[in-house]
Write an enzyme that holds these catalytic residues in place. Structure first.
Site, PDB file in Angstrom:
ATOM      1  N   HIS A  81      -0.118  -6.794   9.244  1.00  0.00           N
ATOM      2  CA  HIS A  81      -1.498  -6.985   8.776  1.00  0.00           C
ATOM      3  C   HIS A  81      -1.897  -5.880   7.810  1.00  0.00           C
ATOM      4  O   HIS A  81      -2.501  -6.157   6.762  1.00  0.00           O
ATOM      5  CB  HIS A  81      -2.439  -6.999   9.979  1.00  0.00           C
ATOM      6  CG  HIS A  81      -3.891  -7.020   9.604  1.00  0.00           C
ATOM      7  ND1 HIS A  81      -4.589  -8.186   9.380  1.00  0.00           N
ATOM      8  CD2 HIS A  81      -4.785  -6.011   9.400  1.00  0.00           C
ATOM      9  CE1 HIS A  81      -5.845  -7.901   9.064  1.00  0.00           C
ATOM     10  NE2 HIS A  81      -5.981  -6.584   9.075  1.00  0.00           N
ATOM     11  N   GLU A  82      -1.578  -4.639   8.149  1.00  0.00           N
ATOM     12  CA  GLU A  82      -1.939  -3.533   7.261  1.00  0.00           C
ATOM     13  C   GLU A  82      -1.189  -3.619   5.940  1.00  0.00           C
ATOM     14  O   GLU A  82      -1.743  -3.299   4.879  1.00  0.00           O
ATOM     15  CB  GLU A  82      -1.679  -2.192   7.948  1.00  0.00           C
ATOM     16  CG  GLU A  82      -2.491  -1.956   9.214  1.00  0.00           C
ATOM     17  CD  GLU A  82      -3.994  -2.161   9.019  1.00  0.00           C
ATOM     18  OE1 GLU A  82      -4.499  -1.956   7.898  1.00  0.00           O
ATOM     19  OE2 GLU A  82      -4.670  -2.548   9.988  1.00  0.00           O
TER      20      GLU A  82
ATOM     21  N   HIS B 206      -2.931  -5.769   3.511  1.00  0.00           N
ATOM     22  CA  HIS B 206      -3.928  -5.108   2.661  1.00  0.00           C
ATOM     23  C   HIS B 206      -3.268  -4.458   1.444  1.00  0.00           C
ATOM     24  O   HIS B 206      -3.844  -4.445   0.347  1.00  0.00           O
ATOM     25  CB  HIS B 206      -4.692  -4.048   3.464  1.00  0.00           C
ATOM     26  CG  HIS B 206      -5.623  -4.623   4.483  1.00  0.00           C
ATOM     27  ND1 HIS B 206      -6.563  -5.580   4.177  1.00  0.00           N
ATOM     28  CD2 HIS B 206      -5.767  -4.356   5.816  1.00  0.00           C
ATOM     29  CE1 HIS B 206      -7.247  -5.891   5.270  1.00  0.00           C
ATOM     30  NE2 HIS B 206      -6.785  -5.171   6.267  1.00  0.00           N
TER      31      HIS B 206
ATOM     32  N   HIS C 147      -4.095  -5.197  -2.432  1.00  0.00           N
ATOM     33  CA  HIS C 147      -4.374  -4.139  -3.404  1.00  0.00           C
ATOM     34  C   HIS C 147      -3.486  -4.293  -4.633  1.00  0.00           C
ATOM     35  O   HIS C 147      -3.956  -4.193  -5.775  1.00  0.00           O
ATOM     36  CB  HIS C 147      -4.135  -2.780  -2.735  1.00  0.00           C
ATOM     37  CG  HIS C 147      -4.542  -1.620  -3.578  1.00  0.00           C
ATOM     38  ND1 HIS C 147      -4.051  -0.350  -3.398  1.00  0.00           N
ATOM     39  CD2 HIS C 147      -5.399  -1.523  -4.627  1.00  0.00           C
ATOM     40  CE1 HIS C 147      -4.588   0.465  -4.280  1.00  0.00           C
ATOM     41  NE2 HIS C 147      -5.417  -0.217  -5.035  1.00  0.00           N
TER      42      HIS C 147
END
Length: 222
Positions: A94-95, A98, A102
């Site tokens: 999940h991280e 991100h 980006h």
């Protein structure tokens, strides 16, 4: 109405937190079939997507995982970083979701980043300015407080698509790269859905309080 709203939001928040703890606790104890730690999972997804400049680091704390766009770093809590669990791999993926957002200039992530400064002020001081304005009978002060708190609410609303999209990317990457079995994917999805609902509950509570402040202000004007 104020007391009813407080109780309702408290019950909602506690209920969602209990669901998250239960779901996360279950899958945290289940080793993933791949034997990959959260750090391994994160690095595998980053490599597959050509993000060789994104670092993966361990940070202290539980569920302290986050992606820092300023330094392009995925930071994972110690347990997720080092232990091969279904929950740890899901959170790590999940991280990294991100980080993918980006890299691809995902619009909602950019909007959220631009709202951070005013949202922090609005979350910390907006409600107090509203209350102070009501106590002092200064309408302009109430309006300023509502505007600041509205910025914090907008930040939370924009956060929802950011978080749901990161989870969608996480599951897609784990399936595409063969990092998780069907059972592990099911557990990962359960963990990420429970985590996402904490953002939904927080946003719903904030929207309710914002409407409460607005209705109080309109009532005082009448």
């Amino acid at each position: 109405m104020g007391l009813t709203l407080f109780v309702a939001t408290l019950v909602l928040t506690l209920g969602v937190q209990m669901w998250l703890r239960s779901t996360y606790g279950r899958w945290e104890r289940v080793p993933n079939a791949s034997g990959l730690t959260g750090a391994d999972t994160a690095r595998a997804i980053l490599r597959a997507n050509g993000l060789h400049d994104v670092k993966v680091e361990a940070v202290p704390g539980q569920l302290s995982d986050h992606y820092d766009p300023r330094t392009r770093t995925v930071r994972l809590s110690e347990a997720h970083f080092r232990v091969p669990s279904v929950a740890g791999a899901a959170v790590a993926a999940h991280e990294v979701g991100h980080a993918l957002q980006h890299a691809q200039a995902y619009a909602p992530l950019q909007w959220r980043s631009s709202l951070v400064p005013v949202a922090q002020i609005g979350q910390s001081f907006g409600p107090w300015i509203v209350i102070g304005g009501f106590l002092l009978g200064v309408a302009g002060m109430v309006e300023i407080g509502i505007a600041l708190f509205a910025a914090a609410v907008l930040f939370q609303l924009v956060t929802l698509p950011v978080e749901f999209d990161a989870s969608r990317r996480a599951i897609a990457q784990m399936e595409r790269l063969g990092l998780a079995t069907r059972a592990d994917v099911g557990g990962s999805r359960a963990v990420l859905n429970a985590a996402a609902m904490t953002y939904v509950a927080a946003a719903a509570a904030s929207v309710a309080y914002l409407l409460h402040y607005v209705l109080m202000f309109m009532g005082n004007r009448d």
